[in-house]
Structure formats: structure tokens, C-alpha cells
Motif scaffolding. Sequence first.
Motif, PDB file in Angstrom:
ATOM      1  N   GLY A  89       0.815  -1.210   0.000  1.00  0.00           N
ATOM      2  CA  GLY A  89       0.000   0.000   0.000  1.00  0.00           C
ATOM      3  C   GLY A  89       0.846   1.256   0.000  1.00  0.00           C
ATOM      4  O   GLY A  89       2.034   1.240   0.366  1.00  0.00           O
ATOM      5  N   GLY A  90       0.229   2.359  -0.406  1.00  0.00           N
ATOM      6  CA  GLY A  90       0.958   3.614  -0.535  1.00  0.00           C
ATOM      7  C   GLY A  90       1.508   4.143   0.767  1.00  0.00           C
ATOM      8  O   GLY A  90       2.707   4.430   0.875  1.00  0.00           O
ATOM      9  N   LEU A  91       0.670   4.295   1.779  1.00  0.00           N
ATOM     10  CA  LEU A  91       1.115   4.915   3.025  1.00  0.00           C
ATOM     11  C   LEU A  91       2.213   4.104   3.690  1.00  0.00           C
ATOM     12  O   LEU A  91       3.226   4.673   4.128  1.00  0.00           O
ATOM     13  CB  LEU A  91      -0.077   5.085   3.977  1.00  0.00           C
ATOM     14  CG  LEU A  91       0.254   5.692   5.350  1.00  0.00           C
ATOM     15  CD1 LEU A  91       0.937   7.035   5.212  1.00  0.00           C
ATOM     16  CD2 LEU A  91      -1.019   5.803   6.191  1.00  0.00           C
ATOM     17  N   LYS A  92       2.049   2.793   3.789  1.00  0.00           N
ATOM     18  CA  LYS A  92       3.071   1.962   4.437  1.00  0.00           C
ATOM     19  C   LYS A  92       4.406   2.088   3.715  1.00  0.00           C
ATOM     20  O   LYS A  92       5.464   2.238   4.354  1.00  0.00           O
ATOM     21  CB  LYS A  92       2.648   0.493   4.483  1.00  0.00           C
ATOM     22  CG  LYS A  92       3.682  -0.395   5.194  1.00  0.00           C
ATOM     23  CD  LYS A  92       3.311  -1.849   5.194  1.00  0.00           C
ATOM     24  CE  LYS A  92       4.250  -2.680   6.064  1.00  0.00           C
ATOM     25  NZ  LYS A  92       5.687  -2.430   5.823  1.00  0.00           N
ATOM     26  N   THR A  93       4.376   2.039   2.387  1.00  0.00           N
ATOM     27  CA  THR A  93       5.626   2.136   1.629  1.00  0.00           C
ATOM     28  C   THR A  93       6.283   3.490   1.830  1.00  0.00           C
ATOM     29  O   THR A  93       7.506   3.578   2.046  1.00  0.00           O
ATOM     30  CB  THR A  93       5.361   1.899   0.131  1.00  0.00           C
ATOM     31  OG1 THR A  93       4.727   0.629  -0.042  1.00  0.00           O
ATOM     32  CG2 THR A  93       6.652   1.919  -0.657  1.00  0.00           C
ATOM     33  N   LEU A  94       5.507   4.554   1.788  1.00  0.00           N
ATOM     34  CA  LEU A  94       6.069   5.889   1.991  1.00  0.00           C
ATOM     35  C   LEU A  94       6.653   6.030   3.395  1.00  0.00           C
ATOM     36  O   LEU A  94       7.724   6.623   3.578  1.00  0.00           O
ATOM     37  CB  LEU A  94       4.996   6.949   1.751  1.00  0.00           C
ATOM     38  CG  LEU A  94       4.447   7.037   0.319  1.00  0.00           C
ATOM     39  CD1 LEU A  94       3.284   8.016   0.257  1.00  0.00           C
ATOM     40  CD2 LEU A  94       5.531   7.432  -0.679  1.00  0.00           C
ATOM     41  N   GLN A  95       5.978   5.471   4.381  1.00  0.00           N
ATOM     42  CA  GLN A  95       6.502   5.515   5.755  1.00  0.00           C
ATOM     43  C   GLN A  95       7.802   4.730   5.870  1.00  0.00           C
ATOM     44  O   GLN A  95       8.746   5.172   6.549  1.00  0.00           O
ATOM     45  CB  GLN A  95       5.459   4.968   6.734  1.00  0.00           C
ATOM     46  CG  GLN A  95       4.265   5.881   6.923  1.00  0.00           C
ATOM     47  CD  GLN A  95       3.147   5.249   7.742  1.00  0.00           C
ATOM     48  OE1 GLN A  95       2.979   4.024   7.717  1.00  0.00           O
ATOM     49  NE2 GLN A  95       2.390   6.053   8.450  1.00  0.00           N
ATOM     50  N   ASP A  96       7.879   3.589   5.200  1.00  0.00           N
ATOM     51  CA  ASP A  96       9.100   2.787   5.257  1.00  0.00           C
ATOM     52  C   ASP A  96      10.242   3.471   4.510  1.00  0.00           C
ATOM     53  O   ASP A  96      11.403   3.396   4.949  1.00  0.00           O
ATOM     54  CB  ASP A  96       8.836   1.392   4.673  1.00  0.00           C
ATOM     55  CG  ASP A  96       7.949   0.548   5.581  1.00  0.00           C
ATOM     56  OD1 ASP A  96       7.831   0.878   6.780  1.00  0.00           O
ATOM     57  OD2 ASP A  96       7.375  -0.455   5.105  1.00  0.00           O
ATOM     58  N   ILE A  97       9.948   4.143   3.416  1.00  0.00           N
ATOM     59  CA  ILE A  97      10.972   4.930   2.721  1.00  0.00           C
ATOM     60  C   ILE A  97      11.464   6.051   3.621  1.00  0.00           C
ATOM     61  O   ILE A  97      12.664   6.335   3.712  1.00  0.00           O
ATOM     62  CB  ILE A  97      10.417   5.488   1.398  1.00  0.00           C
ATOM     63  CG1 ILE A  97      10.191   4.360   0.384  1.00  0.00           C
ATOM     64  CG2 ILE A  97      11.364   6.541   0.806  1.00  0.00           C
ATOM     65  CD1 ILE A  97       9.474   4.809  -0.886  1.00  0.00           C
ATOM     66  N   GLU A  98      10.543   6.695   4.330  1.00  0.00           N
ATOM     67  CA  GLU A  98      10.915   7.773   5.260  1.00  0.00           C
ATOM     68  C   GLU A  98      11.854   7.265   6.336  1.00  0.00           C
ATOM     69  O   GLU A  98      12.827   7.950   6.712  1.00  0.00           O
ATOM     70  CB  GLU A  98       9.646   8.355   5.895  1.00  0.00           C
ATOM     71  CG  GLU A  98       9.881   9.349   7.022  1.00  0.00           C
ATOM     72  CD  GLU A  98      10.408  10.684   6.551  1.00  0.00           C
ATOM     73  OE1 GLU A  98      10.706  11.536   7.425  1.00  0.00           O
ATOM     74  OE2 GLU A  98      10.556  10.885   5.316  1.00  0.00           O
ATOM     75  N   GLU A  99      11.608   6.047   6.842  1.00  0.00           N
ATOM     76  CA  GLU A  99      12.502   5.486   7.865  1.00  0.00           C
ATOM     77  C   GLU A  99      13.917   5.331   7.323  1.00  0.00           C
ATOM     78  O   GLU A  99      14.893   5.622   8.012  1.00  0.00           O
ATOM     79  CB  GLU A  99      11.970   4.118   8.333  1.00  0.00           C
ATOM     80  CG  GLU A  99      10.809   4.220   9.314  1.00  0.00           C
ATOM     81  CD  GLU A  99      10.492   2.873   9.943  1.00  0.00           C
ATOM     82  OE1 GLU A  99      11.357   1.963   9.890  1.00  0.00           O
ATOM     83  OE2 GLU A  99       9.383   2.737  10.487  1.00  0.00           O
ATOM     84  N   VAL A 100      14.052   4.846   6.085  1.00  0.00           N
ATOM     85  CA  VAL A 100      15.369   4.691   5.480  1.00  0.00           C
ATOM     86  C   VAL A 100      16.041   6.046   5.295  1.00  0.00           C
ATOM     87  O   VAL A 100      17.230   6.208   5.582  1.00  0.00           O
ATOM     88  CB  VAL A 100      15.262   3.953   4.127  1.00  0.00           C
ATOM     89  CG1 VAL A 100      16.616   3.909   3.434  1.00  0.00           C
ATOM     90  CG2 VAL A 100      14.716   2.550   4.335  1.00  0.00           C
ATOM     91  N   LEU A 101      15.277   7.037   4.849  1.00  0.00           N
ATOM     92  CA  LEU A 101      15.827   8.364   4.619  1.00  0.00           C
ATOM     93  C   LEU A 101      16.276   9.007   5.933  1.00  0.00           C
ATOM     94  O   LEU A 101      17.284   9.730   5.971  1.00  0.00           O
ATOM     95  CB  LEU A 101      14.800   9.262   3.934  1.00  0.00           C
ATOM     96  CG  LEU A 101      14.484   8.896   2.471  1.00  0.00           C
ATOM     97  CD1 LEU A 101      13.307   9.705   1.951  1.00  0.00           C
ATOM     98  CD2 LEU A 101      15.709   9.104   1.582  1.00  0.00           C
ATOM     99  N   ASP A 102      15.548   8.725   7.020  1.00  0.00           N
ATOM    100  CA  ASP A 102      15.925   9.264   8.336  1.00  0.00           C
ATOM    101  C   ASP A 102      17.257   8.690   8.794  1.00  0.00           C
ATOM    102  O   ASP A 102      18.078   9.387   9.392  1.00  0.00           O
ATOM    103  CB  ASP A 102      14.853   8.937   9.377  1.00  0.00           C
ATOM    104  CG  ASP A 102      13.729   9.965   9.378  1.00  0.00           C
ATOM    105  OD1 ASP A 102      13.892  11.000   8.720  1.00  0.00           O
ATOM    106  OD2 ASP A 102      12.693   9.706  10.003  1.00  0.00           O
ATOM    107  N   VAL A 103      17.472   7.419   8.509  1.00  0.00           N
ATOM    108  CA  VAL A 103      18.733   6.767   8.901  1.00  0.00           C
ATOM    109  C   VAL A 103      19.896   7.381   8.109  1.00  0.00           C
ATOM    110  O   VAL A 103      20.945   7.666   8.638  1.00  0.00           O
ATOM    111  CB  VAL A 103      18.666   5.242   8.668  1.00  0.00           C
ATOM    112  CG1 VAL A 103      20.036   4.612   8.892  1.00  0.00           C
ATOM    113  CG2 VAL A 103      17.625   4.627   9.586  1.00  0.00           C
TER     114      VAL A 103
END
Length: 276
Positions: free
Chosen positions: A262-276
Motif C-alpha cells: 500500500g501507498g502509506l506503508k511504503t512511503l513511511q518505510d521509505i521515510e525510515e530509510v531516509l531518516d537513517v
Amino acid sequence: MDYKEKVKAAADIIKNSEVVVVATGAGMGVDSGLPDFRGNRGFWKAYPPYERLGLSFIEAANPAHFERDPAFGWGFYGHRLEMYRKTAPHNGFYLILGWIKQFGMDYFVVTSNVDGHFQKAGFSEEKVYEIHGSIHYLQCLNACTSNIWKNNEKIEVDTESMRARNVPKCINCHAVARPNILMFGDFSWLPYRSHEQSNRFDNFLEQNNGKKMVVIEIGAGIAIPSIRHTSERLHRRFGATVIRINPREPEIVKPNIGISEGGLKTLQDIEEVLDV
């Protein structure tokens, strides 16, 4: 690649891009709680009265109703208008806006959705192309002029009969007004607002030709493939890398990335990677 590897690859592409095109279909709104009209079951789940009437989404979203029975035509669109007004865009909209600011990217939105949620979330009106129009704008059913105006109507709907208690009128000739939305079998839609948006999108592409471009495509299915075709055209013509996020139909040729989620979950997971 597995899901985590695809998410990391998507994050790397986004942070190294100069330009982003956000391309979305109906699946973008599902995480906001908006109904999925995919197939009759999804449509009837959202609108049980139409199941009793034996009407599909294609039959309900038909301009003929405004001509034969305007109160019935506005029953469907009036209910959707209030639903879109009351529903808040999900956090994925704001994550994308954050990446645009964080990485200094120019952007444009291309969407088949008519809900106006990108503008509601803070995306610039001048950077949104709504290929099927918007429920937040009206036109004359008879196209007495080329005028398209903002929809400030408050439409009350009897949810048992799905009939509107009041019908908007044209500001010019006072005949029935209809949403400025491209419906099924539609010959009276006025495309001028959408054409202006399309011209701005074309100018954006020409101005950014040669820059590193990413397309974040979310919730665009194959039943009405306009958005998918747009993403693939940007890949062929401008060398854009497409990140296709779709839980049911993620397929796309390499080096593009298809993510089955789904869109929201994927975007949230991308955000986690970008934060790291």
C-alpha cells in the motif's frame, strides 16, 4: 529484490533526484479512508443503495443522470463531495512534501483522482494536473459557455434513495450545473481547466529536461491505465526512474522498481530509510 531492498533502493533514488513527478490513481485515497470503487463489490460496499438499484460505478458515474434526473445524478456526486471535504489527506502526502523540501526537488503532481486532496495537503495549485477534472469545480450541463467555477455548494443527500435535496444551477443560464469531471460516456465535459494544467505540466517537463527525475506512482491500476502510461512515458522520454507502488499490480520493467504494498506503508518505510 525483496520488499526491504526495494524500499532502500527507492529511498536512494529519491534522495539523489532533482525532480519528482507524483503520479497517483484511486489507491492513493484508500489510506485516507476513502472507498475503493474497484469492481462492483467495492463500489456497493461504499454505496449499498446502488446495489439495491443494480447500478455499477460506471453506471452511477454517468452524465446521463444529470439530464434525465438531476437529483439522482447529484445524489452520487453530492455525497462524494461532502466525503472528500470531510476526509483528511493521509500522512503520505506530507511525507512527499517533506522530501521535496528536504532534497530541494522541483515537482509536479499528475492524478486521476478528483478529490482535491493534493491541494488540501499543501501542494501548489499550479503544480497539480487533474486529468479527469475535479469535484470542487462546476460547469453548465449544457455547456452554455466555457465557464468553469468553484464548487461552493452544500448539497444535502438522502442516503436511502441517493437523491440530492438541492441541485446546483449554472451561474450563467441557470440550467442544471454538473461537476467538472470527465465521466463515463461523457460528451459535455469542459476540458479547459484540465488543459491548462496539462500545458503547465508540459512546460515543467521541458524546463527540467536532462535533470535526474523520479516518478513516485501510487495506487494506479490497469483498469484505467492513464496514470501508468504517463509514468512509463516519462521513463522512455525523460529517463525517469519509476517507483510503482501498488499492492495488486506492481509490475514494471527494470530498472524501474515495482513495490507490492500500500501507498502509506511504503512511503513511511521509505521515510525510515531516509531518516537513517
